[in-house]
Design a protein around this motif. Structure first.
Motif, short mmCIF file in Angstrom:
data_model
loop_
_atom_site.label_atom_id
_atom_site.label_comp_id
_atom_site.label_asym_id
_atom_site.label_seq_id
_atom_site.Cartn_x
_atom_site.Cartn_y
_atom_site.Cartn_z
N VAL A 73 87.26 -24.12 16.65
CA VAL A 73 86.53 -24.86 15.61
C VAL A 73 85.73 -23.89 14.74
O VAL A 73 85.76 -23.98 13.51
CB VAL A 73 85.62 -25.95 16.21
N ASN A 74 85.03 -22.97 15.36
CA ASN A 74 84.25 -22.00 14.58
C ASN A 74 85.16 -21.13 13.72
O ASN A 74 84.83 -20.82 12.57
CB ASN A 74 83.40 -21.13 15.51
N LEU A 75 86.31 -20.74 14.24
CA LEU A 75 87.27 -19.99 13.44
C LEU A 75 87.72 -20.83 12.25
O LEU A 75 87.80 -20.34 11.12
CB LEU A 75 88.47 -19.57 14.30
N GLY A 76 88.00 -22.10 12.49
CA GLY A 76 88.38 -22.99 11.40
C GLY A 76 87.32 -23.08 10.33
O GLY A 76 87.62 -23.04 9.13
N VAL A 77 86.08 -23.16 10.72
CA VAL A 77 84.97 -23.21 9.76
C VAL A 77 84.95 -21.93 8.92
O VAL A 77 84.83 -21.98 7.68
CB VAL A 77 83.62 -23.43 10.47
N LEU A 79 87.39 -19.88 8.31
CA LEU A 79 88.56 -19.87 7.44
C LEU A 79 88.37 -20.81 6.25
O LEU A 79 88.69 -20.46 5.11
CB LEU A 79 89.81 -20.26 8.24
N ALA A 80 87.83 -21.99 6.51
CA ALA A 80 87.59 -22.95 5.42
C ALA A 80 86.57 -22.40 4.42
O ALA A 80 86.74 -22.57 3.21
CB ALA A 80 87.12 -24.28 5.99
N LEU A 81 85.55 -21.72 4.92
CA LEU A 81 84.53 -21.16 4.02
C LEU A 81 85.09 -20.04 3.15
O LEU A 81 84.52 -19.71 2.11
CB LEU A 81 83.34 -20.64 4.83
N THR A 82 86.22 -19.46 3.56
CA THR A 82 86.87 -18.42 2.76
C THR A 82 88.10 -19.00 2.04
O THR A 82 88.99 -18.25 1.64
CB THR A 82 87.27 -17.21 3.64
N ASP A 83 88.12 -20.33 1.89
CA ASP A 83 89.18 -21.05 1.18
C ASP A 83 90.57 -20.83 1.77
O ASP A 83 91.56 -20.87 1.06
CB ASP A 83 89.18 -20.69 -0.31
N ARG A 84 90.63 -20.64 3.06
CA ARG A 84 91.91 -20.53 3.75
C ARG A 84 92.12 -21.81 4.56
O ARG A 84 92.17 -21.81 5.79
CB ARG A 84 91.92 -19.27 4.62
N HIS A 85 92.21 -22.92 3.85
CA HIS A 85 92.24 -24.24 4.48
C HIS A 85 93.49 -24.48 5.32
O HIS A 85 93.42 -25.16 6.34
CB HIS A 85 92.06 -25.34 3.43
N GLU A 86 94.63 -23.93 4.91
CA GLU A 86 95.84 -24.12 5.72
C GLU A 86 95.65 -23.53 7.11
O GLU A 86 95.99 -24.16 8.12
CB GLU A 86 97.07 -23.49 5.04
N ALA A 87 95.10 -22.33 7.16
CA ALA A 87 94.84 -21.68 8.45
C ALA A 87 93.75 -22.43 9.21
O ALA A 87 93.81 -22.55 10.44
CB ALA A 87 94.45 -20.22 8.25
N ALA A 88 92.75 -22.94 8.49
CA ALA A 88 91.69 -23.71 9.13
C ALA A 88 92.26 -24.97 9.77
O ALA A 88 91.90 -25.32 10.90
CB ALA A 88 90.61 -24.08 8.11
N ILE A 89 93.17 -25.63 9.07
CA ILE A 89 93.80 -26.84 9.60
C ILE A 89 94.52 -26.53 10.90
O ILE A 89 94.43 -27.27 11.88
CB ILE A 89 94.74 -27.45 8.55
N ALA A 103 84.62 -33.88 18.27
CA ALA A 103 84.20 -34.51 17.02
C ALA A 103 84.16 -33.53 15.85
O ALA A 103 84.60 -33.86 14.74
CB ALA A 103 82.84 -35.18 17.19
N ALA A 104 83.64 -32.34 16.07
CA ALA A 104 83.54 -31.35 14.99
C ALA A 104 84.92 -30.99 14.46
O ALA A 104 85.11 -30.85 13.25
CB ALA A 104 82.80 -30.11 15.47
N ALA A 105 85.90 -30.88 15.35
CA ALA A 105 87.26 -30.54 14.92
C ALA A 105 87.84 -31.67 14.07
O ALA A 105 88.49 -31.40 13.04
CB ALA A 105 88.15 -30.25 16.12
N HIS A 106 87.61 -32.92 14.47
CA HIS A 106 88.09 -34.05 13.67
C HIS A 106 87.45 -34.06 12.29
O HIS A 106 88.14 -34.21 11.27
CB HIS A 106 87.80 -35.38 14.38
N ALA A 107 86.14 -33.89 12.24
CA ALA A 107 85.43 -33.93 10.96
C ALA A 107 85.84 -32.79 10.06
O ALA A 107 86.13 -32.99 8.86
CB ALA A 107 83.92 -33.90 11.22
N ASP A 108 85.89 -31.58 10.62
CA ASP A 108 86.24 -30.42 9.81
C ASP A 108 87.70 -30.45 9.37
O ASP A 108 88.03 -30.02 8.26
CB ASP A 108 85.91 -29.13 10.56
N LEU A 109 88.57 -30.97 10.23
CA LEU A 109 89.97 -31.15 9.86
C LEU A 109 90.08 -32.09 8.66
O LEU A 109 90.80 -31.80 7.69
CB LEU A 109 90.78 -31.69 11.04
N ALA A 110 89.35 -33.18 8.71
CA ALA A 110 89.38 -34.14 7.60
C ALA A 110 88.92 -33.50 6.29
O ALA A 110 89.50 -33.73 5.23
CB ALA A 110 88.52 -35.35 7.93
#
Length: 124
Positions: A73-77, A79-89, A103-110
């Motif tokens: 989840v933290n890695l996803g965050v 990645l998302a903050l660096t606009d690498r949303h595909e990798a974050a997903i 819950a955090a994974a569901h919310a951040d995935l959305a």
């Protein structure tokens, strides 16, 4: 003797960034140290340097212990903050595979799916 050791270590406990940097330096294969150092860097601020370093630490945490949902989840965050949303997903979905009710994974995935206009694909 012990009092001296405690006093000597007090500087290390001044904040989480110093603590986890010290821990990671002394135990470089400790996934928890890399996770919490990466998290501390994420919380510190949104500078490119901090985010790049957080990514390295969180990728290391996942490599050392791949099945740990909080690392993913933290890695996803990061990645998302660096606009690498595909990798974050991918990271969020891996976290959910390991811990389906995270819950955090569901919310951040959305959020990442919505950012890419893929919000209807969240349940796949």
């Amino acid at each position: 003797l012990f009092a001296g050791l405690v006093v000597a270590r007090n500087g290390t406990w001044q904040d989480d960034l110093v603590l986890w940097t010290d821990t990671m330096t002394k135990a470089p294969r400790n996934a928890t140290a890399h996770l919490y150092l990466g998290h501390a860097l994420l919380v510190r601020g949104q500078t490119d340097r901090a985010l790049d370093r957080a990514l390295v630490e969180l990728e290391t945490a996942v490599a050392l212990k791949p099945g740990r949902a909080d690392s993913l989840v933290n890695l996803g965050v990061a990645l998302a903050l660096t606009d690498r949303h595909e990798a974050a997903i991918f990271a969020y979905r891996e976290a959910l595979r390991v811990r389906p009710h995270e819950a955090a994974a569901h919310a951040d995935l959305a959020i990442s799916l919505s950012t890419l206009g893929l919000h209807r694909r969240g349940r796949r």
